[in-house]
Write a protein that holds these residues in place. Sequence first.
Motif, PDB file in Angstrom:
ATOM      1  N   LYS A  36      52.642  36.718  10.882  1.00 45.63           N
ATOM      2  CA  LYS A  36      51.447  37.244  10.424  1.00 45.63           C
ATOM      3  C   LYS A  36      51.425  37.129   9.095  1.00 45.63           C
ATOM      4  O   LYS A  36      50.436  36.860   8.252  1.00 45.63           O
ATOM      5  CB  LYS A  36      51.349  38.723  10.843  1.00 45.63           C
ATOM      6  CG  LYS A  36      50.178  39.536  10.206  1.00 45.63           C
ATOM      7  CD  LYS A  36      50.278  40.994  10.587  1.00 45.63           C
ATOM      8  CE  LYS A  36      49.306  41.866  10.113  1.00 45.63           C
ATOM      9  NZ  LYS A  36      49.256  43.125  10.452  1.00 45.63           N
ATOM     10  N   LYS A  87      51.093  32.818   8.045  1.00 45.87           N
ATOM     11  CA  LYS A  87      49.850  32.086   8.717  1.00 45.87           C
ATOM     12  C   LYS A  87      49.001  33.312   8.977  1.00 45.87           C
ATOM     13  O   LYS A  87      48.789  33.261  10.486  1.00 45.87           O
ATOM     14  CB  LYS A  87      50.419  31.157   9.555  1.00 45.87           C
ATOM     15  CG  LYS A  87      51.191  30.163   9.083  1.00 45.87           C
ATOM     16  CD  LYS A  87      51.609  29.009  10.132  1.00 45.87           C
ATOM     17  CE  LYS A  87      52.567  27.863   9.616  1.00 45.87           C
ATOM     18  NZ  LYS A  87      52.917  27.158  10.642  1.00 45.87           N
ATOM     19  N   LYS A 130      45.654  33.582   8.919  1.00 46.36           N
ATOM     20  CA  LYS A 130      44.595  32.936  10.167  1.00 46.36           C
ATOM     21  C   LYS A 130      44.801  32.583  11.340  1.00 46.36           C
ATOM     22  O   LYS A 130      44.086  32.983  12.281  1.00 46.36           O
ATOM     23  CB  LYS A 130      43.778  31.939   9.088  1.00 46.36           C
ATOM     24  CG  LYS A 130      43.421  32.508   7.706  1.00 46.36           C
ATOM     25  CD  LYS A 130      42.433  31.347   6.863  1.00 46.36           C
ATOM     26  CE  LYS A 130      41.933  31.686   5.644  1.00 46.36           C
ATOM     27  NZ  LYS A 130      41.155  30.500   4.929  1.00 46.36           N
ATOM     28  N   MET A 131      45.902  31.870  11.412  1.00 43.95           N
ATOM     29  CA  MET A 131      46.395  31.400  12.812  1.00 43.95           C
ATOM     30  C   MET A 131      46.896  32.711  13.641  1.00 43.95           C
ATOM     31  O   MET A 131      46.686  32.743  14.873  1.00 43.95           O
ATOM     32  CB  MET A 131      47.277  30.500  12.751  1.00 43.95           C
ATOM     33  CG  MET A 131      47.761  29.737  13.848  1.00 43.95           C
ATOM     34  SD  MET A 131      49.176  28.633  13.470  1.00 43.95           S
ATOM     35  CE  MET A 131      48.272  27.082  12.809  1.00 43.95           C
ATOM     36  N   PHE A 135      45.652  35.801  13.530  1.00 44.71           N
ATOM     37  CA  PHE A 135      44.610  36.490  14.128  1.00 44.71           C
ATOM     38  C   PHE A 135      43.875  35.757  15.220  1.00 44.71           C
ATOM     39  O   PHE A 135      43.274  36.285  16.075  1.00 44.71           O
ATOM     40  CB  PHE A 135      43.594  37.015  13.007  1.00 44.71           C
ATOM     41  CG  PHE A 135      44.220  38.176  12.059  1.00 44.71           C
ATOM     42  CD1 PHE A 135      44.245  39.177  12.706  1.00 44.71           C
ATOM     43  CD2 PHE A 135      44.555  37.833  10.876  1.00 44.71           C
ATOM     44  CE1 PHE A 135      44.779  40.457  12.120  1.00 44.71           C
ATOM     45  CE2 PHE A 135      45.169  38.984  10.125  1.00 44.71           C
ATOM     46  CZ  PHE A 135      45.285  40.449  10.725  1.00 44.71           C
ATOM     47  N   THR A 136      43.661  34.266  14.876  1.00 46.43           N
ATOM     48  CA  THR A 136      42.872  33.626  15.807  1.00 46.43           C
ATOM     49  C   THR A 136      43.750  33.531  17.197  1.00 46.43           C
ATOM     50  O   THR A 136      43.117  33.799  18.298  1.00 46.43           O
ATOM     51  CB  THR A 136      42.835  32.104  15.307  1.00 46.43           C
ATOM     52  OG1 THR A 136      42.173  32.085  13.964  1.00 46.43           O
ATOM     53  CG2 THR A 136      41.995  31.459  16.401  1.00 46.43           C
TER      54      THR A 136
END
Length: 203
Positions: A130, A133, A135-136, A138-139
């Motif tokens: 978290k 990265k 963005k990755m 949460f995606t």
Amino acid sequence: MAEGNNRSTNQLAAETASLEEQLQGWGEVILMTDKILRWEKLWFPPAIIGVVSFVFLMIYYLDPSVLSGVSCFVMLLCLADYLVPALAPRIFGSSKWTTEQQQRFHEICSNLVKTRRRIVGWWKRLFVFKEEKPKMYFTTMLCSLAVIAWIGQQVHNLFLTYLIVISFLLFPGLNKHGIISKYAGMAKREVNKLLKQKEKKNE
């Protein structure tokens, strides 16, 4: 490096010894449960499925509210925690264990400690992921939770829970008897065949 490994080994031994002490009153029950989950007799797998099916049928028939269900479950845990240490030696016979039983109990506690460590390690890696990265992270989390929510919407919650519980309880026996590795190997070979066929077509 060697000092770090020794420290980790000593810590594992200390945690295992502590867990053994905490679960000593449950020793006979844990050993019997271990035999059942590892399918030491041929009738254990159908017995597991039968008992779990009966419990879930009763839940379906009684249809308790969430609060009632949780309260009854916790109440049963409290009763078991109080009664099992007192009644287990009388039910299962002599309180004196053989060397083999003591060794198996030690292995079970050690495996439980290792499993707890793995879960904590995965949890820590999730937070590292978290931070590194976001963005990755949460995606991935949103997509995973959306898929789980979709599955939960398509399948009845009680039936889905039933499948999860059955799979969880049958997994040790499936693993011990090599059934999982057998079918995983078959699946791997089929995937490799498909990949080779695709490579040939591309050539």
